[in-house]
Design an enzyme around this catalytic site. Structure first.
Site, PDB file in Angstrom:
ATOM      1  N   TYR A  47       7.918  22.072  11.804  1.00 33.51           N
ATOM      2  CA  TYR A  47       8.697  21.948  12.990  1.00 33.51           C
ATOM      3  C   TYR A  47       7.966  22.180  14.139  1.00 33.51           C
ATOM      4  O   TYR A  47       6.980  23.323  14.221  1.00 33.51           O
ATOM      5  CB  TYR A  47      10.063  23.020  13.133  1.00 33.51           C
ATOM      6  CG  TYR A  47       9.543  24.651  12.575  1.00 33.51           C
ATOM      7  CD1 TYR A  47       9.636  25.485  13.636  1.00 33.51           C
ATOM      8  CD2 TYR A  47       9.460  24.844  11.038  1.00 33.51           C
ATOM      9  CE1 TYR A  47       9.154  26.763  13.083  1.00 33.51           C
ATOM     10  CE2 TYR A  47       9.397  26.240  10.877  1.00 33.51           C
ATOM     11  CZ  TYR A  47       9.307  27.352  12.045  1.00 33.51           C
ATOM     12  OH  TYR A  47       9.029  28.430  11.579  1.00 33.51           O
ATOM     13  N   LYS A  95      13.762  23.407  18.812  1.00 30.93           N
ATOM     14  CA  LYS A  95      12.802  22.998  17.636  1.00 30.93           C
ATOM     15  C   LYS A  95      13.343  21.680  17.073  1.00 30.93           C
ATOM     16  O   LYS A  95      14.188  21.102  17.323  1.00 30.93           O
ATOM     17  CB  LYS A  95      13.330  24.066  16.484  1.00 30.93           C
ATOM     18  CG  LYS A  95      12.656  25.662  16.805  1.00 30.93           C
ATOM     19  CD  LYS A  95      13.270  26.434  15.698  1.00 30.93           C
ATOM     20  CE  LYS A  95      12.867  27.936  15.984  1.00 30.93           C
ATOM     21  NZ  LYS A  95      13.338  28.783  14.797  1.00 30.93           N
ATOM     22  N   GLU A 154       6.234   6.604  12.294  1.00 33.47           N
ATOM     23  CA  GLU A 154       5.963   7.409  13.713  1.00 33.47           C
ATOM     24  C   GLU A 154       6.703   8.573  13.655  1.00 33.47           C
ATOM     25  O   GLU A 154       8.004   8.329  13.753  1.00 33.47           O
ATOM     26  CB  GLU A 154       6.141   6.523  14.771  1.00 33.47           C
ATOM     27  CG  GLU A 154       5.867   6.985  16.059  1.00 33.47           C
ATOM     28  CD  GLU A 154       6.171   5.827  17.250  1.00 33.47           C
ATOM     29  OE1 GLU A 154       6.873   6.341  18.193  1.00 33.47           O
ATOM     30  OE2 GLU A 154       5.162   5.037  17.271  1.00 33.47           O
ATOM     31  N   ASP A 178      15.160  39.296   7.153  1.00 35.16           N
ATOM     32  CA  ASP A 178      16.423  38.363   7.592  1.00 35.16           C
ATOM     33  C   ASP A 178      17.781  38.912   6.887  1.00 35.16           C
ATOM     34  O   ASP A 178      18.738  38.497   6.953  1.00 35.16           O
ATOM     35  CB  ASP A 178      16.128  36.917   6.702  1.00 35.16           C
ATOM     36  CG  ASP A 178      15.246  35.940   7.573  1.00 35.16           C
ATOM     37  OD1 ASP A 178      14.972  36.427   8.858  1.00 35.16           O
ATOM     38  OD2 ASP A 178      14.747  35.160   6.910  1.00 35.16           O
ATOM     39  N   HIS A 216      17.276  32.560  12.994  1.00 36.83           N
ATOM     40  CA  HIS A 216      16.247  32.953  13.897  1.00 36.83           C
ATOM     41  C   HIS A 216      16.404  32.286  15.290  1.00 36.83           C
ATOM     42  O   HIS A 216      16.971  31.143  15.254  1.00 36.83           O
ATOM     43  CB  HIS A 216      14.952  32.436  13.428  1.00 36.83           C
ATOM     44  CG  HIS A 216      14.574  33.276  12.109  1.00 36.83           C
ATOM     45  ND1 HIS A 216      13.715  32.534  11.039  1.00 36.83           N
ATOM     46  CD2 HIS A 216      14.997  34.443  11.510  1.00 36.83           C
ATOM     47  CE1 HIS A 216      13.554  33.142  10.019  1.00 36.83           C
ATOM     48  NE2 HIS A 216      14.445  34.326  10.270  1.00 36.83           N
ATOM     49  N   ARG A 263       0.701  -1.177  -0.108  1.00 33.31           N
ATOM     50  CA  ARG A 263      -0.098  -0.031   0.001  1.00 33.31           C
ATOM     51  C   ARG A 263       0.821   1.188   0.023  1.00 33.31           C
ATOM     52  O   ARG A 263       0.543   2.390  -0.373  1.00 33.31           O
ATOM     53  CB  ARG A 263      -0.988  -0.062   1.298  1.00 33.31           C
ATOM     54  CG  ARG A 263      -1.873  -1.131   1.322  1.00 33.31           C
ATOM     55  CD  ARG A 263      -2.389  -1.280   2.614  1.00 33.31           C
ATOM     56  NE  ARG A 263      -1.442  -1.528   3.987  1.00 33.31           N
ATOM     57  CZ  ARG A 263      -1.539  -1.344   5.074  1.00 33.31           C
ATOM     58  NH1 ARG A 263      -2.704  -0.834   5.612  1.00 33.31           N
ATOM     59  NH2 ARG A 263      -0.502  -1.644   5.782  1.00 33.31           N
ATOM     60  N   GLN A 311       3.834  23.865  20.118  1.00 30.57           N
ATOM     61  CA  GLN A 311       3.366  24.480  18.777  1.00 30.57           C
ATOM     62  C   GLN A 311       3.889  23.810  17.566  1.00 30.57           C
ATOM     63  O   GLN A 311       4.931  23.320  17.791  1.00 30.57           O
ATOM     64  CB  GLN A 311       3.540  26.070  18.937  1.00 30.57           C
ATOM     65  CG  GLN A 311       2.905  26.749  17.589  1.00 30.57           C
ATOM     66  CD  GLN A 311       3.095  28.070  18.053  1.00 30.57           C
ATOM     67  OE1 GLN A 311       2.710  28.832  19.021  1.00 30.57           O
ATOM     68  NE2 GLN A 311       3.468  28.972  16.889  1.00 30.57           N
ATOM     69  N   ASP A 312       3.114  23.560  16.528  1.00 31.18           N
ATOM     70  CA  ASP A 312       3.619  23.016  15.241  1.00 31.18           C
ATOM     71  C   ASP A 312       3.372  24.082  14.233  1.00 31.18           C
ATOM     72  O   ASP A 312       2.567  24.893  14.251  1.00 31.18           O
ATOM     73  CB  ASP A 312       2.721  21.894  14.781  1.00 31.18           C
ATOM     74  CG  ASP A 312       2.970  20.748  15.434  1.00 31.18           C
ATOM     75  OD1 ASP A 312       3.727  20.718  16.425  1.00 31.18           O
ATOM     76  OD2 ASP A 312       2.548  19.629  15.013  1.00 31.18           O
ATOM     77  N   ASN A 313       4.612  24.413  13.661  1.00 28.81           N
ATOM     78  CA  ASN A 313       4.649  25.431  12.550  1.00 28.81           C
ATOM     79  C   ASN A 313       4.924  24.808  11.174  1.00 28.81           C
ATOM     80  O   ASN A 313       5.564  23.618  11.270  1.00 28.81           O
ATOM     81  CB  ASN A 313       5.784  26.500  12.879  1.00 28.81           C
ATOM     82  CG  ASN A 313       5.327  27.116  14.080  1.00 28.81           C
ATOM     83  OD1 ASN A 313       4.141  27.344  14.570  1.00 28.81           O
ATOM     84  ND2 ASN A 313       6.383  27.396  14.908  1.00 28.81           N
TER      85      ASN A 313
END
Length: 202
Positions: free
Chosen positions: A136, A76, A32, A174, A66, A27, A50-52
């Site tokens: 991330y 991160k 994971e 930046d 950053h 398939r 938090q997920d970005n």
């Protein structure tokens, strides 16, 4: 469960590269991508809140360098969902013998690698292909008042950005970050330097 879930792991002191194991059949495959249990077994103690996700249209897009200051510093865990990036972590811990030095890893959608960048490191990446998506996890919320950064092309850092002949694609923000010599670090050294500064982990 850690080794079975991650497949393999590499470390450069506090920076950790994970390669989750895919389980395939007719398939397709299953993987994971995050488990607190295997992350802890690999030395990651951060709790992510938090997920970005970012999308970059052009190859050679540079995002970084950053970080966030206290009271909202961020660790991160970075992975590439589509395309490929070269992902950097720069040591900014006051008193570290590898202060201002970096490590990097190539992250690809195909390989599913993930790079853990702890608190006390600046983070940035360059896209190696068009239409690249990066996701991330972060250990604290986005706090605009705490945002800061370093000049991506600071010769003191000496990052070896693989750029196209046309040069980087950058945001105005930046382009404006200061060099390392003008940066007053708020981070303390925790006793673990980069084992091989200035080198890629894969």
């Amino acid at each position: 469960m850690g080794e079975a879930a991650t497949g393999r792991r590499a470390t450069n002191g506090p920076v950790i590269l994970l390669a989750p194991k895919r389980h395939g059949d007719a398939r397709g495959w299953f993987m994971e991508t995050w488990s607190e249990a295997w992350a802890t077994s690999c030395g990651i103690e951060a709790r992510f809140v938090q997920d970005n996700q970012s999308f970059s249209q052009a190859a050679g897009t540079v995002r970084g360098l950053h970080l966030q200051r206290s009271p909202h510093p961020q660790a991160k865990l970075v992975r590439c969902l589509r395309g490929a990036i070269l992902d950097y972590a720069v040591d900014l811990r006051r008193g570290s013998p590898t202060y201002g030095r970096w490590t990097a890893a190539r992250l690809t959608a195909e390989g599913a690698e993930q790079l853990f960048v702890p608190v006390g490191f600046a983070h940035g990446f360059v896209t190696l292909s068009e239409a690249t998506e990066v996701a991330y996890k972060v250990s604290d919320v986005h706090a605009p008042d705490c945002e800061t950064g370093l000049a991506w092309d600071d010769p003191t850092l000496g990052l070896d950005w693989p750029l196209p002949e046309t040069g980087p694609v950058l945001s105005a923000r930046d382009r404006a970050w200061p060099p390392l010599t003008a940066f007053d670090t708020p981070f303390a050294y925790d006793g673990t330097p980069l084992a091989a500064p200035g080198e890629r982990m894969n």
